[in-house]
Design a protein around this motif. Structure first.
Motif, PDB file in Angstrom:
ATOM      1  N   ILE A  87      43.697   0.271 -38.926  1.00 39.14           N
ATOM      2  CA  ILE A  87      42.916   0.096 -40.163  1.00 39.14           C
ATOM      3  C   ILE A  87      42.579  -1.376 -40.394  1.00 39.14           C
ATOM      4  CG2 ILE A  87      43.049   0.252 -42.695  1.00 39.14           C
ATOM      5  CD1 ILE A  87      44.814   2.825 -42.146  1.00 39.14           C
ATOM      6  N   SER A  88      43.581  -2.231 -40.131  1.00 48.27           N
ATOM      7  CA  SER A  88      43.330  -3.656 -40.391  1.00 48.27           C
ATOM      8  C   SER A  88      42.212  -4.201 -39.508  1.00 48.27           C
ATOM      9  CB  SER A  88      44.605  -4.469 -40.205  1.00 48.27           C
ATOM     10  OG  SER A  88      44.914  -4.519 -38.831  1.00 48.27           O
ATOM     11  N   LYS A  89      41.991  -3.591 -38.344  1.00 48.83           N
ATOM     12  CA  LYS A  89      40.885  -4.016 -37.482  1.00 48.83           C
ATOM     13  C   LYS A  89      39.543  -3.836 -38.195  1.00 48.83           C
ATOM     14  CE  LYS A  89      43.019  -5.056 -33.590  1.00 48.83           C
ATOM     15  NZ  LYS A  89      43.742  -6.231 -34.083  1.00 48.83           N
ATOM     16  N   PHE A  90      39.483  -2.855 -39.076  1.00 43.75           N
ATOM     17  CA  PHE A  90      38.249  -2.632 -39.829  1.00 43.75           C
ATOM     18  C   PHE A  90      38.133  -3.601 -40.989  1.00 43.75           C
ATOM     19  CE2 PHE A  90      38.604   1.251 -37.515  1.00 43.75           C
ATOM     20  CZ  PHE A  90      37.295   1.662 -37.315  1.00 43.75           C
ATOM     21  N   THR A  91      39.204  -3.663 -41.794  1.00 42.93           N
ATOM     22  CA  THR A  91      39.096  -4.411 -43.052  1.00 42.93           C
ATOM     23  C   THR A  91      39.038  -5.918 -42.825  1.00 42.93           C
ATOM     24  OG1 THR A  91      41.469  -4.164 -43.272  1.00 42.93           O
ATOM     25  CG2 THR A  91      40.099  -2.650 -44.521  1.00 42.93           C
ATOM     26  N   PHE A 147      33.152  -4.332 -43.055  1.00 40.74           N
ATOM     27  CA  PHE A 147      33.805  -3.339 -43.913  1.00 40.74           C
ATOM     28  C   PHE A 147      34.661  -4.042 -44.955  1.00 40.74           C
ATOM     29  CE2 PHE A 147      33.114  -0.996 -39.950  1.00 40.74           C
ATOM     30  CZ  PHE A 147      32.441   0.109 -40.448  1.00 40.74           C
ATOM     31  N   ALA A 148      34.756  -3.437 -46.113  1.00 37.24           N
ATOM     32  CA  ALA A 148      35.668  -3.943 -47.133  1.00 37.24           C
ATOM     33  C   ALA A 148      36.552  -2.782 -47.560  1.00 37.24           C
ATOM     34  CB  ALA A 148      34.877  -4.481 -48.309  1.00 37.24           C
ATOM     35  N   TYR A 149      37.785  -3.092 -47.842  1.00 39.09           N
ATOM     36  CA  TYR A 149      38.693  -2.030 -48.261  1.00 39.09           C
ATOM     37  C   TYR A 149      38.217  -1.466 -49.585  1.00 39.09           C
ATOM     38  CZ  TYR A 149      42.839   0.233 -50.063  1.00 39.09           C
ATOM     39  OH  TYR A 149      43.699   1.138 -50.605  1.00 39.09           O
ATOM     40  N   GLY A 150      37.914  -0.205 -49.611  1.00 39.18           N
ATOM     41  CA  GLY A 150      37.430   0.417 -50.838  1.00 39.18           C
ATOM     42  C   GLY A 150      38.569   1.025 -51.619  1.00 39.18           C
ATOM     43  N   MET A 151      39.198   2.011 -51.050  1.00 41.28           N
ATOM     44  CA  MET A 151      40.308   2.668 -51.749  1.00 41.28           C
ATOM     45  C   MET A 151      41.068   3.537 -50.752  1.00 41.28           C
ATOM     46  SD  MET A 151      38.260   5.663 -53.747  1.00 41.28           S
ATOM     47  CE  MET A 151      39.744   6.281 -54.497  1.00 41.28           C
ATOM     48  N   THR A 152      42.230   3.949 -51.166  1.00 43.79           N
ATOM     49  CA  THR A 152      42.988   4.873 -50.345  1.00 43.79           C
ATOM     50  C   THR A 152      42.670   6.287 -50.808  1.00 43.79           C
ATOM     51  OG1 THR A 152      44.713   3.241 -50.182  1.00 43.79           O
ATOM     52  CG2 THR A 152      45.310   5.482 -49.586  1.00 43.79           C
ATOM     53  N   ILE A 197      34.564  -1.340 -32.989  1.00 47.03           N
ATOM     54  CA  ILE A 197      35.935  -1.697 -33.375  1.00 47.03           C
ATOM     55  C   ILE A 197      36.930  -0.767 -32.679  1.00 47.03           C
ATOM     56  CG2 ILE A 197      37.549  -1.760 -35.326  1.00 47.03           C
ATOM     57  CD1 ILE A 197      35.099  -2.665 -37.025  1.00 47.03           C
ATOM     58  N   THR A 198      36.602   0.517 -32.628  1.00 42.18           N
ATOM     59  CA  THR A 198      37.485   1.481 -31.982  1.00 42.18           C
ATOM     60  C   THR A 198      37.669   1.150 -30.503  1.00 42.18           C
ATOM     61  OG1 THR A 198      36.620   3.115 -33.506  1.00 42.18           O
ATOM     62  CG2 THR A 198      37.923   3.934 -31.671  1.00 42.18           C
ATOM     63  N   PHE A 246      39.901  -1.742 -30.102  1.00 42.68           N
ATOM     64  CA  PHE A 246      41.293  -1.341 -30.335  1.00 42.68           C
ATOM     65  C   PHE A 246      41.859  -0.618 -29.120  1.00 42.68           C
ATOM     66  CE2 PHE A 246      44.528   1.634 -31.846  1.00 42.68           C
ATOM     67  CZ  PHE A 246      45.349   0.792 -32.595  1.00 42.68           C
ATOM     68  N   ASN A 247      41.051   0.302 -28.572  1.00 42.97           N
ATOM     69  CA  ASN A 247      41.456   1.043 -27.379  1.00 42.97           C
ATOM     70  C   ASN A 247      41.839   0.113 -26.245  1.00 42.97           C
ATOM     71  OD1 ASN A 247      41.230   3.611 -28.282  1.00 42.97           O
ATOM     72  ND2 ASN A 247      39.109   3.903 -27.559  1.00 42.97           N
ATOM     73  N   GLN A 248      40.968  -0.859 -26.043  1.00 44.63           N
ATOM     74  CA  GLN A 248      41.154  -1.788 -24.950  1.00 44.63           C
ATOM     75  C   GLN A 248      42.473  -2.541 -25.072  1.00 44.63           C
ATOM     76  OE1 GLN A 248      38.298  -5.108 -24.492  1.00 44.63           O
ATOM     77  NE2 GLN A 248      37.146  -3.486 -23.473  1.00 44.63           N
ATOM     78  N   LYS A 249      42.663  -3.063 -26.322  1.00 48.47           N
ATOM     79  CA  LYS A 249      43.855  -3.859 -26.565  1.00 48.47           C
ATOM     80  C   LYS A 249      45.110  -2.984 -26.392  1.00 48.47           C
ATOM     81  CE  LYS A 249      45.961  -6.974 -29.895  1.00 48.47           C
ATOM     82  NZ  LYS A 249      47.187  -6.185 -30.123  1.00 48.47           N
ATOM     83  N   PHE A 250      44.995  -1.771 -26.949  1.00 41.04           N
ATOM     84  CA  PHE A 250      46.136  -0.875 -26.891  1.00 41.04           C
ATOM     85  C   PHE A 250      46.494  -0.526 -25.439  1.00 41.04           C
ATOM     86  CE2 PHE A 250      48.454   3.092 -27.140  1.00 41.04           C
ATOM     87  CZ  PHE A 250      49.285   2.875 -28.232  1.00 41.04           C
TER      88      PHE A 250
END
Lengths: 318, 379
Positions: B69-73, B78-83, B143-144, B147-151
């Protein structure tokens, strides 16, 4: 100016396709004369003026304006003439002073002449307090005088006035004509179109144009005399109703009619009004127990002349 | 032709400036419209998608999911909107546009990826703005995949294997590295304002003289047609130039957008186009009987096609082939392309010579027709 004429028009014709706007018009205007060019709207007045001002070339014929041929030297003509049109054609949204400078510069009036003429113009029109105001704030009569002043800054030999008094009040109209008189007296030729036929009385010569043709030319007096050969008399009689039926019995009278409280009598051809004729009328009426209070010849207006001429033309066609 | 009288030309131009200065409505158009448009296009009408409010439905609640999630925000896209608590709320939240997209992470997210099997994450996007939705989608994929690559690399490292990537993508965007629309819009805005100022105001100002019969008075005076036309158009040329450089200055001041290429070429191209535009205005004034008709014709032939067909807003390459063909006769197209080459790319004439040819053809044709029309009018 070889012949003393300011404007010398010969067989001027303008056609727009099949439509003839000006048909073989010839006349001349002497230097310093006030010439009235009369006719209803659409008769060819404006087209003639436009050709004389070098705005339009004639289909055939020619004219010399201020000594220059309008076909060969329209640009020279433009520097010798001034023009003011029926609608106020200064710029409303700049000041009086800016308008004067603008038109003066267009006509290449030298800076020193310009200063002097501008001061004279402003003083003549009493515009000292108005010179830095927008031109649109001026009253109609003053605006029109200013437009004339601007058209005269380069001291043209001829000034063309196209319906100059349209939309102006009667007092201003009269003032305007006294300015025109002064211009003429100082040697400027004035060529004026108007549809106010009473104004034409101020002109030394008039030309009447109708359906593209010049139908009459001459001084207002000559036109009246040539058009109406018979003299018309206006009589103030004690009993007009009775008089109108008796008067035709007078040997000099062709016909009579009632005109308000007055009686109009048209004399037989060749008879003009004279003290002798007046005495004969007085005796004639006294013998029938009527009193002649006054009698005078009726002067037909130029309007009468114009209408009479048009009537004759339409009768001629019919 | 005899020599022109400079004094007469000057006095006409001076008069024109005075009238413009007096006329508040046109003054407003000349000064405020360019500024307003720049602000509007620069700030309000940007195509850039930024700070998209992202709703997060994290059913996994693990360190891995929070990292994902932090990769997005942490991006500016992207901005964190809400949970978001329940999947069922998604409909309502997107409908009311409380969030623009929702990232859904399944309960078995951590377990699956650690077990080496595939986990499915979902992004729900409000598709009412197609441009925005497309961009959200592509940021999401980007972003995904990062993330995949890093993971995967971390996974390999933990298992004592070499960190190895078959291909490393390092995108580098030229000419407009920040991908700012405002910068891209500056040339279009100049074209638009030039068309508006030069064509419409020239046409209207000459027809106004016709309407008020001052033109007749001018024609009777000894002023030469060329003196009159130059005197009347030069003020609009100057105002248009001021507007063009005003836009460039404001764009630099507000968005830091600078001219990448030669200022001399820029000036010459602007001048060339302006001459054509003023000629077009003149041409319209010879046809139009009154000011409102002049305005309509001018708007119709200049501003509308410039907005729609020059590539200002809609890229020419993505138009229907028929409209692409039509755009070939829109002078704004060539002007815009040349401006973009010069302002954004800093390219020399070798890049924009076809546009230069297009502009020269436009100017030649317009001035030719205008000349014939004016001659008919005068004589």
């Amino acid at each position: 100016m070889t012949n003393g004429f300011s404007i010398d028009i010969k067989n001027l014709t303008k056609k727009f396709g099949a439509f003839t706007a000006v048909d073989d018009v010839s006349f001349s205007v002497k230097k310093g004369e006030i010439f009235g060019f009369l006719g209803p709207n659409g008769s060819g007045k404006s087209t003639t003026i436009r050709m004389l001002c070098g705005l339009m070339s004639p289909t055939s014929g020619t004219a010399e304006v201020a000594g220059f041929d309008i076909n060969q030297n329209p640009e020279q003509v433009k520097t010798k003439i001034g023009y003011m049109s029926q609608r106020f054609s200064l710029y409303n949204d700049i000041t009086v002073s800016q308008n004067i400078d603008f038109w003066g510069t267009l006509y290449k009036v030298s800076a020193s002449d310009m200063k002097e003429r501008k001061e004279t113009l402003i003083a003549d029109l009493n515009l000292e307090d108005w010179k830095n105001r927008l031109t649109q704030t001026l009253p109609g009569g003053i605006k029109q005088r200013l437009a004339l002043g601007c058209a005269m800054l380069h001291q043209p030999e001829i000034i063309f006035l196209d319906e100059p008094t349209g939309g102006v009040d009667p007092v201003s109209r009269r003032n305007f004509w006294s300015v025109i008189d002064q211009l003429s007296a100082s040697g400027t030729t004035v060529f004026v179109t108007t549809h106010f036929l009473d104004e034409a009385e101020y002109c030394q010569n008039v030309g009447m144009i109708y359906n593209a043709k010049l139908i009459a030319l001459g001084s207002p007096t000559a036109l009246r005399e040539n058009t109406f050969k018979e003299t018309s008399i206006e009589l103030d009689v004690s009993n007009p109703m009775e008089a109108v039926s008796i008067i035709p019995d007078h040997p000099d009278v062709a016909e009579s009619s009632i005109f308000g409280n007055l009686v109009h009598a048209i004399l037989k051809p060749g008879i003009s009004w004279s003290p002798d004729v007046e005495t004969s009328f007085r005796t004639f009426l006294e013998n029938r127990h009527l009193v002649l209070k006054s009698a005078e010849p009726v002067v037909p207006s130029l309007e009468d002349v114009f209408i009479h001429l048009i009537d004759q033309i339409s009768k001629g066609k019919a | 032709m005899k020599s022109l009288n400079f004094g007469r030309m000057k006095v006409v131009a001076l008069k024109e400036f005075r009238q413009i200065g007096r006329d508040r409505r046109s003054l407003g158009i000349y000064i405020f419209l360019p500024i307003f448009m720049l602000l509007m296009f620069g700030y309000a009408l940007t195509y850039d998608v930024k700070e998209v409010r992202l709703g997060i439905l994290d059913q996994s609640r693990t360190a891995d999911s929070r990292e994902f999630i932090s990769k997005f925000t942490e991006t500016e896209f992207f901005a964190y909107g809400m949970t978001v608590d329940r999947y069922g709320d998604a409909d309502y939240l997107l409908d009311k546009r409380i969030v623009v997209a929702i990232l859904v992470i399944p309960p078995d997210f951590s377990r699956k990826i650690l077990a080496g099997s595939e986990s499915q994450v979902q992004i729900l996007v409000d598709g009412s703005n197609a441009n925005e939705a497309t961009q959200v989608q592509s940021y999401f994929s980007l972003i995904t995949s990062q993330f995949n690559q890093k993971f995967r690399m971390d996974f390999l490292a933990r298992n004592g294997q070499n960190q190895y990537l078959p291909m490393d993508i390092r995108p580098r965007i030229w000419y407009n590295p920040e991908l700012r629309s405002s910068r891209y819009l500056v040339p279009g805005l100049i074209v638009y304002i030039m068309m508006l100022l030069a064509v419409i105001s020239t046409a209207v100002s000459i027809v106004r003289e016709k309407e008020r019969r001052t033109l007749e008075q001018l024609m009777i005076s000894p002023i030469k047609p060329a003196e009159l036309i130059l005197g009347k158009t030069i003020p609009y040329l100057i105002i248009s130039l001021i507007a063009a450089y005003g836009i460039l200055t404001a764009a630099w001041f507000l968005f830091g957008a600078t001219v990448a290429g030669s200022h001399l070429y820029l000036f010459l191209i602007v001048l060339l186009f302006l001459i054509g535009a003023l000629g077009l205005g003149l041409l319209i004034s010879t046809i139009a009987p009154n000011q409102s008709v002049a305005f309509m014709i001018a708007a119709f032939v200049s501003v509308l096609p410039t907005i729609l067909l020059s590539g200002f807003i809609f890229p020419i390459e993505s138009m229907h082939p028929f409209l692409q063909a039509v755009s070939l006769v829109i002078p704004g197209r060539y002007f815009l392309e040349a401006l973009r080459f010069i302002i954004i790319k800093g390219a020399g004439p070798e890049a924009w010579w076809p546009d230069l040819v297009g502009l020269i053809v436009f100017v030649t044709i317009v001035l030719g027709i205008t000349r014939t029309k004016l001659n008919q009018l005068i004589r």
